[in-house]
Design an enzyme around this catalytic site. Sequence first.
Site, PDB file in Angstrom:
ATOM      1  CB  CYS A   2      -0.873   0.029   1.242  1.00 46.07           C
ATOM      2  SG  CYS A   2      -1.837  -1.445   1.454  1.00 46.07           S
ATOM      3  NE  ARG A  27       5.443   1.280  -1.096  1.00 45.16           N
ATOM      4  CZ  ARG A  27       6.433   1.204  -0.220  1.00 45.16           C
ATOM      5  NH1 ARG A  27       7.581   1.762  -0.501  1.00 45.16           N
ATOM      6  NH2 ARG A  27       6.282   0.590   0.918  1.00 45.16           N
ATOM      7  CD1 TRP A  74      -0.347  -5.652  -3.407  1.00 47.41           C
ATOM      8  CD2 TRP A  74      -0.367  -6.587  -1.376  1.00 47.41           C
ATOM      9  NE1 TRP A  74       0.189  -6.912  -3.510  1.00 47.41           N
ATOM     10  CE2 TRP A  74       0.196  -7.508  -2.289  1.00 47.41           C
ATOM     11  CE3 TRP A  74      -0.477  -6.968  -0.038  1.00 47.41           C
ATOM     12  CZ2 TRP A  74       0.638  -8.770  -1.908  1.00 47.41           C
ATOM     13  CZ3 TRP A  74      -0.037  -8.229   0.330  1.00 47.41           C
ATOM     14  CH2 TRP A  74       0.513  -9.108  -0.595  1.00 47.41           C
ATOM     15  CG  ASN A 100       0.427   2.248   3.611  1.00 47.02           C
ATOM     16  OD1 ASN A 100      -0.616   2.319   2.979  1.00 47.02           O
ATOM     17  ND2 ASN A 100       1.558   2.758   3.178  1.00 47.02           N
ATOM     18  N   GLY A 101      -0.685  -1.016   6.562  1.00 43.95           N
ATOM     19  CA  GLY A 101      -0.452  -1.862   7.739  1.00 43.95           C
ATOM     20  C   GLY A 101      -1.676  -2.690   8.067  1.00 43.95           C
ATOM     21  CD  GLU A 481      17.718 -13.067  -7.406  1.00 49.08           C
ATOM     22  OE1 GLU A 481      17.113 -13.595  -6.460  1.00 49.08           O
ATOM     23  OE2 GLU A 481      17.407 -11.948  -7.845  1.00 49.08           O
ATOM     24  CE  LYS A 485      14.461 -11.173  -9.696  1.00 49.67           C
ATOM     25  NZ  LYS A 485      15.037 -11.025  -8.415  1.00 49.67           N
ATOM     26  CD  GLU A 488      10.772 -11.869  -7.935  1.00 48.88           C
ATOM     27  OE1 GLU A 488      10.637 -11.368  -6.828  1.00 48.88           O
ATOM     28  OE2 GLU A 488      11.763 -11.634  -8.665  1.00 48.88           O
ATOM     29  CG  HIS A 504      19.383 -36.809  -3.856  1.00 48.07           C
ATOM     30  ND1 HIS A 504      19.763 -38.106  -3.608  1.00 48.07           N
ATOM     31  CD2 HIS A 504      20.524 -36.079  -3.833  1.00 48.07           C
ATOM     32  CE1 HIS A 504      21.076 -38.157  -3.414  1.00 48.07           C
ATOM     33  NE2 HIS A 504      21.554 -36.940  -3.549  1.00 48.07           N
ATOM     34  CE  LYS A 603      11.948  -2.802  -5.419  1.00 48.16           C
ATOM     35  NZ  LYS A 603      12.736  -3.904  -5.990  1.00 48.16           N
TER      36      LYS A 603
END
Length: 608
Positions: A2, A27, A74, A100-101, A481, A485, A488, A504, A603
Amino acid sequence: MCGIVAYLGQREATPILTEGLKRLEYRGYDSAGIAVIRDGELLIRRSVGRISALEQKIGSDLAGTTVGIAHTRWATHGAPTESNAHPHCDANGRLALIHNGIIENYRVLRTFLEEQGIEFASETDTEVLAQLIGHFYDGNLGKAVRRALREVRGTFGIAVLHVDEPDTIVAARRGSPLIIGIGKDEYVIASDASAIIQHTPQVIYLSDNEVAVVSRDGFHTTNLEAAPVTKEIEEVEWKLEQLELGEHQHFMAKEIFEQPEALRNGMRGRIELPDGKVVLGGLAPAMRELVRCKRIILTACGTAWHASLVGEYLIEDIARIPCEVEYASEFRYRNPLISDGTVVIAISQSGETADTLAALREAQEKGALTLGIVNSVGSTIARETDAGVYLHVGPEIGVASTKAFTGQVTILAMLAALLGRRRHMSHAACQEYLNALSKMPEAIEKALELTSQTRQIAARFIESNNWLYLGRGLQYPIALEGALKLKEISYIHAEGLPAAEMKHGPIALINEDMPVVIIAVHDHLYEKVVSNIEEVRSRGGHVIAVATEGDENIRHLAEDILYVPDVPAALQPLVTVIPLQLLAYHAAVLRGCDVDKPRNLAKSVTVE
Ligand code: G6P
């Protein structure tokens, strides 16, 4: 996550607010809204989807006012609908609040308010807070906000307006960042400096449980009990052009290509080559304790966690200090053992990730020396740690982290050398290592030339829905990573594994439809990785190798080869990650995905 923007000044508020929201778009959000006060009336517009949808809804309706608040949401409590979007109002429709929160005890508070006869218009925890402040309001907004916040459990960054006080905005925070930009006869309040810096570089950072009452005559800050708190005015060093796309189509591409310069900035003034020395000024207050430490724990989330894994190898190998890496979300609840001489380092691009912050506080509670490796100057983690190092790679806007990753690895590489030199490393060995490190920007420039080859590979495999990424040693975190990427931003399923683990279980997945990216650079594990490549080939998998320039042998083993410059083994992650970033970027573009704002991601994750 948010985003908050609020404006009080002499100029038209609405365009400043919507422009501010656009700066916060990166964000991540799913709905947006705005409230302004004009001629004694509270005017609110909200909409689902992009800021452009909100702008259409506003049209020219909200002109002629110089005060307002705006928000990107969000969804956490309640679906991303218009009625759940912020701002939320009190029962009389005279107060508007953005938040926010998460208000953890919102159910209890809601029941209490319903018992007073208050009816709710949404499912959100935020409306509960708006109603609670409205319930306590008796003509003094600052007082009502403080009163209500004393009842609240959870986290908040808020901005509140009331029609009866049209020249005031009240802002407060606990656990969710809030910055007050101080311009000439105007204030821009935001959850992120990127919405402020085009107006002013002068800011104050609110701390937890502080409330600011901002009016046309100035502002004053207090704690929740109304005791005054003096705040220092600081200067944000980011420049506006760092927030613009320039010649690039996406921020992610811009940030990938910025890496050589970003790393130069991150190393500037910190490496003294003739002395073979690293100088990290931000660590000065903790240096004695740090140099004598017995154990280091790196804690982080997401990409920063991958950088920490690289850091673990470097710190153990170069500094010879036992080092562990912990997911912050696990560490915080595990009642971790922190013995004497343990240093906990939180690694975070934003400096606001809720889990990383909580892990840090847990470490502090247990008496550890805590350090931060953070990009966002003035962020909560930067301020709450005993000492720290900034990445100095500039603002990162693309949700998929790229330059912050290489920036984090670079700082960890410097930290390993600093500690190694203070403990056992020779002057010559340290000098050689630092010399190589300082040349990494040029090596990255070279690796960036792989952009068209990675585009071709991405195009060839664009229909493949499963990818595997394999690496060993220092390249294992890079495999993780690379896979992250791809997931995402292109929504292709990808898994990163230590190459030897493949047999395995995951080897059962390999067939001719499966592209397998294997990092096979020249290091002490090269021969072992070659054996892993053979295992993939004999099951029909398509091998895309990231290899060291000049390696002819690999031509017999891999269908596609991405050659990266030959650099010392300890620094190879900084070059091998580049083609993997490019591969993910091109795959996402080719699939028509929203590269900078991937679905469901944020973000900066400021909730648990
Ligand atoms: C989110 C972002 C990731 C990031 C992670 C940790 O999930 O989408 O890109 O790596 O948070 O963020 P931090 O700001 O703490 O590095």
